[in-house]
Design an enzyme around this catalytic site. Structure first.
Site, PDB file in Angstrom:
ATOM      1  N   GLY A   1     -57.181  35.539   4.017  1.00  0.00           N
ATOM      2  CA  GLY A   1     -56.205  35.819   3.588  1.00  0.00           C
ATOM      3  C   GLY A   1     -55.720  34.156   2.490  1.00  0.00           C
ATOM      4  O   GLY A   1     -54.936  33.393   2.108  1.00  0.00           O
TER       5      GLY A   1
ATOM      6  N   HIS B   1     -39.836  22.756 -26.225  1.00  0.00           N
ATOM      7  CA  HIS B   1     -38.884  23.119 -26.040  1.00  0.00           C
ATOM      8  C   HIS B   1     -39.175  25.265 -26.809  1.00  0.00           C
ATOM      9  O   HIS B   1     -39.151  24.734 -28.637  1.00  0.00           O
ATOM     10  CB  HIS B   1     -37.653  23.318 -25.668  1.00  0.00           C
TER      11      HIS B   1
END
Length: 470
Positions: free
Chosen positions: A180, A456
């Site tokens: 994993g 933004h």
């Protein structure tokens, strides 16, 4: 007369060293036994990301109605075409490397390199011919290969390596991923998205049990696995595998690597899969290099020993990349920088390799990216730690993209405000991590990040918003 540098291995460490040395005026010979680009370009970074790009296109197609697009139909994976595209991308990039060799007058020799001394390398061609290359310095950059376990004997059909997984032309109905870590988790998400029922077995008690990955990110990725139906067998190891008429039966038992085993991990059980993918680590590519004869020291596992300047026990012979083993950092971009440092030292410098600020990315779904100290590491070092966090879903750009899973976590010295680490999960965080990496490199504070205007709407605003939480 210019320095003559012979480089063995054409992966990121080797080809970067070759190009750097050639640009500095050295006479360079680059020896490669297989494909230019090494593991990264042919069996690792690039192929897996190419497969992931196909998977992301597939997942977007399945979500078309969510974005207000009608009539998309039922998209399905065409594995031969996906694999062909993956191979084409690698081929294009290999060709680019070979053209750069020609442009920079790097002599590219095909064959297996054997180090006789800092002044002599023998190149064994596929036809049996041996060519001797005289020089002044040698850089070994032969990389690593997949590790095989005796309990999971690889047959490349039922029990496969990560290399084999990249060539699968059919999608297994059931896939068991043993390991994993980074490779296992990336491939688990890819094959789940392609249609496999995937289970991951990990010997430690968390997914992505890498020291540089913050535990909070491991928990997030495990949650995302659960949402997608990827099973996780933690603190478990595979003790036996048997190929049967219906698949591969794998016996799982309690892990010897975890002290306080959860009750769920203490009993033996048997899982069956169509394919078992073994992704448990790497071994050095040093066979046939002649290291012992040349006097180059290795550790007990065969990884090459080198000093801070990347010089081995033999003056004039350097080593870079994966062949140095997990005592360093086994990442392609680290190998490339090591290659440049080794070249400068070959040409007269005395420069140590700096591993203090190394970003890393894991291309799961969502992506994970880290740099610097984790929260646990910072506390262990005695820092008074502040760890502001914000969620990906709070960003306008994330909402617009429909990419809500993820987190921004900063590790900050509460006394000085200095940034110690950044740990991100979410869409495109492998790109966003460059900002906190530069901040760490420059010794910036969280306040510096908060005072930096971010465009933004962007995902990078997550760094800005998180820094403002202090």
């Amino acid at each position: 007369m210019s320095q003559r540098i012979t480089i063995i291995g054409g992966g990121p460490g080797g080809y970067t060293a070759a190009f750097s040395a050639a640009k500095a005026g050295a006479q360079v010979t680059l020896v490669e036994a297989a494909h230019m680009g090494g593991t990264c370009l042919n069996w690792g970074c690039i192929p897996t990301k190419t497969l992931k790009a196909s998977v992301e296109a597939l997942e977007t197609a399945h979500r078309l109605a969510e974005f207000g697009i009608a009539g998309g139909g039922e998209a399905r994976p065409d594995m031969p075409a996906i694999v062909a595209r993956k191979n084409k991308v690698s081929e294009i990039l290999r060709g680019g490397l070979e053209k750069t060799c020609a442009k920079l007058k790097v002599t590219l020799l095909r064959g297996r390199g054997e180090v006789a001394s800092a002044g002599l390398v023998r190149v064994h061609g596929a036809d049996g011919a041996v060519r001797e290359v005289a020089g002044d310095k040698v850089i070994i950059a032969t990389g690593s290969s997949t590790l095989n376990l005796p309990t999971l004997p690889v047959d490349h059909t039922h029990i496969i390596t990560s290399d084999d997984a990249l060539e699968l032309k059919t999608i297994p109905n059931r896939m068991l991923v043993v390991g994993g870590g980074v490779i296992g988790c990336e491939l688990a998400f890819i094959f789940q998205a392609l249609g496999s029922k995937v289970t991951v077995v990990e010997g430690l008690d968390r997914i992505l049990p890498v020291p540089s990955i913050d535990a909070d990110l491991s928990k997030l990725i495990q949650r995302e696995m659960k949402k997608r139906g990827i099973g996780c067998e933690l603190a478990r190891t595979a003790s036996k595998a048997e190929v049967t008429a219906t698949g591969v039966q794998v016996t799982l038992g309690p892990s010897p690597f975890v002290k306080d085993l959860p009750a769920s991990a203490q009993k033996e059980s048997v899982l069956e899969a169509d394919v078992v993918l073994v992704a448990v680590g790497r071994v050095p590519n040093t066979a046939g290099l002649g290291l012992a004869g040349a006097g180059v020291e290795t550790d007990q596992r065969g990884w090459i020993k080198a000093d801070a300047r990347l010089e081995t026990s033999v003056p004039g012979i350097y080593a870079v990349g994966d062949v140095l083993g997990p005592a360093r950092i086994m990442l392609a971009h680290v190998a490339a920088v090591e290659g440049m440092v080794a070249v400068r030292n070959c040409l007269g410098a005395s420069e140590p390799m700096d591993y203090s600020t190394v970003p890393a990315a894991v291309f799961t779904s969502p992506e994970v990216a880290t740099v610097g100290l984790t929260e646990a590491q910072a506390r262990d070092k005695g820092f008074n730690v502040a760890c502001p966090q914000s969620n990906f879903r709070e960003l306008g750009k994330a909402q617009a993209m429909g990419e809500l899973a993820g987190v921004f976590k900063l590790v900050v010295d509460a006394d000085s405000g200095r940034l110690l680490g950044a740990h991100l999960a979410g869409a495109h965080v492998s790109d966003i991590i460059a900002e906190p990496t530069l901040a760490l490199q420059l010794g910036a504070t969280a306040k510096d990040l908060a005072k930096t205007i971010h465009a933004h709407p962007t995902l990078a605003e997550g760094i800005f918003e998180t820094a403002h939480l202090l």
